[in-house]
Design an enzyme around this catalytic site. Structure first.
Site, short mmCIF file in Angstrom:
data_model
loop_
_atom_site.label_atom_id
_atom_site.label_comp_id
_atom_site.label_asym_id
_atom_site.label_seq_id
_atom_site.Cartn_x
_atom_site.Cartn_y
_atom_site.Cartn_z
N ARG A 186 -4.70 9.00 -11.89
CA ARG A 186 -5.72 9.91 -11.41
C ARG A 186 -5.50 10.12 -10.07
O ARG A 186 -4.87 10.22 -9.52
CB ARG A 186 -6.44 8.24 -10.94
CG ARG A 186 -7.34 8.06 -10.04
CD ARG A 186 -8.34 7.03 -10.17
NE ARG A 186 -9.63 7.44 -9.19
CZ ARG A 186 -9.27 6.54 -7.47
NH1 ARG A 186 -8.17 6.00 -7.38
NH2 ARG A 186 -10.31 7.25 -6.92
N HIS A 192 -12.31 12.33 -2.67
CA HIS A 192 -11.12 11.27 -2.24
C HIS A 192 -11.52 11.05 -0.86
O HIS A 192 -9.64 11.56 0.05
CB HIS A 192 -9.95 11.28 -2.77
CG HIS A 192 -9.15 9.59 -2.25
ND1 HIS A 192 -9.16 8.50 -3.52
CD2 HIS A 192 -9.25 8.77 -1.68
CE1 HIS A 192 -8.60 7.32 -3.26
NE2 HIS A 192 -8.87 7.33 -2.32
N GLU A 241 -14.69 4.76 -3.29
CA GLU A 241 -15.14 4.03 -1.88
C GLU A 241 -15.65 4.36 -1.46
O GLU A 241 -15.14 5.16 -0.30
CB GLU A 241 -13.67 3.73 -1.46
CG GLU A 241 -12.95 2.87 -2.50
CD GLU A 241 -11.09 1.96 -1.60
OE1 GLU A 241 -11.45 2.23 -0.65
OE2 GLU A 241 -10.60 1.29 -3.19
N ASN A 281 -11.08 -0.40 -7.94
CA ASN A 281 -10.33 -0.91 -7.29
C ASN A 281 -11.04 -2.30 -6.13
O ASN A 281 -11.31 -1.83 -6.11
CB ASN A 281 -9.97 0.20 -5.92
CG ASN A 281 -10.47 1.61 -5.87
OD1 ASN A 281 -10.18 2.35 -7.29
ND2 ASN A 281 -10.19 2.81 -5.63
N TYR A 312 -8.23 -4.84 -5.17
CA TYR A 312 -7.29 -5.47 -3.12
C TYR A 312 -6.87 -6.89 -3.48
O TYR A 312 -5.78 -7.32 -3.36
CB TYR A 312 -7.03 -4.32 -2.73
CG TYR A 312 -6.79 -3.15 -2.64
CD1 TYR A 312 -5.45 -3.05 -2.86
CD2 TYR A 312 -7.98 -2.81 -2.65
CE1 TYR A 312 -4.78 -1.38 -3.35
CE2 TYR A 312 -7.21 -0.49 -3.73
CZ TYR A 312 -6.26 -0.97 -3.70
OH TYR A 312 -5.09 0.81 -4.02
N GLU A 324 -8.09 1.84 -9.26
CA GLU A 324 -6.38 0.94 -8.73
C GLU A 324 -6.54 -0.19 -8.14
O GLU A 324 -7.59 -1.05 -7.99
CB GLU A 324 -7.23 1.81 -6.63
CG GLU A 324 -6.77 3.41 -6.15
CD GLU A 324 -7.31 3.73 -4.72
OE1 GLU A 324 -7.22 2.43 -4.26
OE2 GLU A 324 -8.38 4.59 -4.29
N TRP A 331 -2.29 1.14 -8.23
CA TRP A 331 -1.70 2.19 -6.82
C TRP A 331 -0.84 1.81 -6.20
O TRP A 331 -0.57 0.51 -5.51
CB TRP A 331 -3.12 1.59 -6.02
CG TRP A 331 -3.11 2.74 -4.66
CD1 TRP A 331 -2.56 2.62 -3.35
CD2 TRP A 331 -3.31 3.73 -4.34
NE1 TRP A 331 -2.72 3.83 -2.54
CE2 TRP A 331 -3.27 4.34 -2.87
CE3 TRP A 331 -3.96 4.69 -5.38
CZ2 TRP A 331 -3.41 5.25 -2.49
CZ3 TRP A 331 -4.47 6.27 -5.08
CH2 TRP A 331 -3.73 6.77 -3.41
#
Ligand code: GBH
Length: 451
Positions: A79, A123, A168, A288, A290, A348, A395
């Site tokens: 990606r 991005h 995002e 994504n 985290y 991610e 990521w």
């Protein structure tokens, strides 16, 4: 890998992800125009240590080496994002053929190595010329994005199947125009809200153009976290609800249900027909993940809320808590809440740790191996609970320009020496390559059993 390794569904996609401004460098090469990040990096104090993405990892020139690395690890997908200012240096008008040729070469090299490209169109590197005309707070920027999306599809649509409109959008609007910690560094809540709506509109118009051009798989990537109150106290519960609506509802609801939650958007920003575009069906949702967010009420600030760290939870080198269970909860919660949820790709997931080359010339990163291991177990458990997840992109491939943190935060599975651009696969790269090749994750470590 032992026989007890835990398999993923057959055909599951294993890849890595990067973003143009974070890895490419070559900011003056082949007719690239300036982006808002070139400008922001020149602002004193904006980026830790005064770092810039001017050279980054020089992937613009070194992509053959990076593709060879991915192939040697056995990764099946990459990606990456296209830098809009390489394609339209002024954000509008005729395409710059040299910019398109670069991505055509990158895609060909990937395909020759059996690696499937997943293309993110935006991005965060908006052409500076469009910011000079108002940027995302201006409605026109959404129409400029749609033109750009069509140009890239015209050039690559025969060899690229998977398209991600935006990465995002919340970070683009909230960090770019709200807190100002990202480019273009504006702090203005009215601009922030207009930016959020126009990013969503750009997504909707982009989907319409991509579909008309025959794109096969179209989606968007959102950064999502489960949000929980730090205590059962009423004011903390209300604060958590405000944060959840402001960071997730604001994007998920219009995309998946075609409307904003009550009170999050000034209705005068929205035009007739916008929601039909924004809420058009998608082929996949990019997620994504985290961390999860623990929120309590605060006396000041836009949302009168603040994030607190759970006690006793380890944190990464950017201070984010390691919470694999939040990964499962997020995915299971999404599919329970949105019955028409499209298939998910994890676009991610990863962590920054203070990696360094050891005396043996190797980079040992057991903390990252442990992070990935726990998150993949959580992901597998969400899939077993019925969530339709088709792939996972770590990521990130190589240590790179981590936005306001500059080069201080190392998220890569491959170490990069930023003085000579040499690449050294970390032990996590070897570990992740084994996962990708075997389509299975090792069983929990003994200490994990019962967790
Ligand atoms: C991603 O953003 C980006 O897509 C990628 O370019 C970047 O390099 C990568 O992550 C690593 O940063 O802890 O209070 O900040 C992630 C952005 C990170 C925003 C988690 C929300 C949670 C709230 N998100 N963050 S806080």
């Amino acid at each position: 890998m032992t026989e007890a390794a835990l398999p993923f569904p057959s055909g599951f996609v294993w890849g890595s992800a990067t973003a143009s401004y974070q890895v490419e460098g070559a900011v003056d090469t082949d007719g690239r125009g300036r982006s808002i990040w070139d400008t922001f990096c020149d602002v004193p104090g904006a980026i830790l240590n005064g770092d810039t993405g001017a050279v980054a990892c020089d992937q613009y020139h070194r992509y053959p080496e990076d593709v060879a690395l991915m192939a040697s690890l056995g990764l099946g997908a990459y990606r990456f994002s296209v830098a809009w200012p390489r394609i339209q240096p002024d954000g509008r008008g005729a395409p710059n053929q040299k910019g398109l040729d670069h991505y055509r070469r990158l895609v060909s090299t990937l395909l020759e190595n059996g690696i499937t490209p997943y293309v993110t169109l935006y991005h965060w590197d908006l052409p500076q010329a469009l910011q000079d005309r108002g940027g995302w707070p201006e409605r026109d920027t959404a129409y400029r994005f749609a033109d750009y999306a069509e140009i890239v599809h015209d050039a690559l649509g025969d060899v690229v199947e998977h398209w991600i409109t935006l990465n995002e959008p919340k970070v683009s609007s909230h960090a770019g125009y709200g807190s100002g910690i990202h480019a273009p560094g504006i702090r203005d809540l009215a601009q922030r809200d207009r930016a959020a709506h126009h990013l969503l509109l750009a997504h909707g118009l982009g989907v319409q153009r991509l579909r008309a051009a025959g794109a096969r798989q179209v989606g968007i990537t959102l950064d999502l976290s489960p949000v929980d109150p730090a205590s059962p106290a009423e004011e903390d519960v209300a604060a958590a609800r405000r944060v959840d609506a402001d960071s997730h509802g604001l994007f998920l609801e219009p995309i998946l249900t075609g409307a904003y939650p009550a009170g999050v958007m000034d209705p005068s920003v929205v035009a007739a027909g916008d929601f039909d575009l924004i809420g058009a069906p998608l082929d996949f949702l990019g997620v994504n993940y985290y961390r999860r967010m623990l929120v309590r009420a605060a006396p000041s600030g836009h949302l009168r809320a603040e994030t607190v760290l759970p006690s006793g939870t380890p944190v990464t080198s950017v201070g984010w808590p390691v919470q694999p269970e939040g990964f499962r909860d997020l995915l299971v919660g999404l599919s329970a809440r949105y019955p028409g949820l499209p298939p998910i790709y994890i676009t991610e997931n990863g962590a920054a740790f203070p990696d360094a080359v050891g005396a043996d010339g190797q980079v040992h990163d057991p903390l990252r191996v442990d992070y990935l291991h726990r998150h993949l177990l959580a992901l597998r458990s969400a899939i077993e609970a019925g969530v339709d997840v088709r792939g996972y992109f770590v990521w990130t491939l190589i240590d790179n320009f981590e936005w306001a943190e500059g080069f201080s935060a190392r998220f890569g599975i491959v170490y990069v020496d930023h003085t000579d651009q040499s690449r050294v696969p970390k032990s996590s790269a070897t570990w992740y390559g084994r996962v990708a090749r075997s389509n299975a994750v090792p069983p929990p470590l003994r200490a994990d059993v019962g967790n």
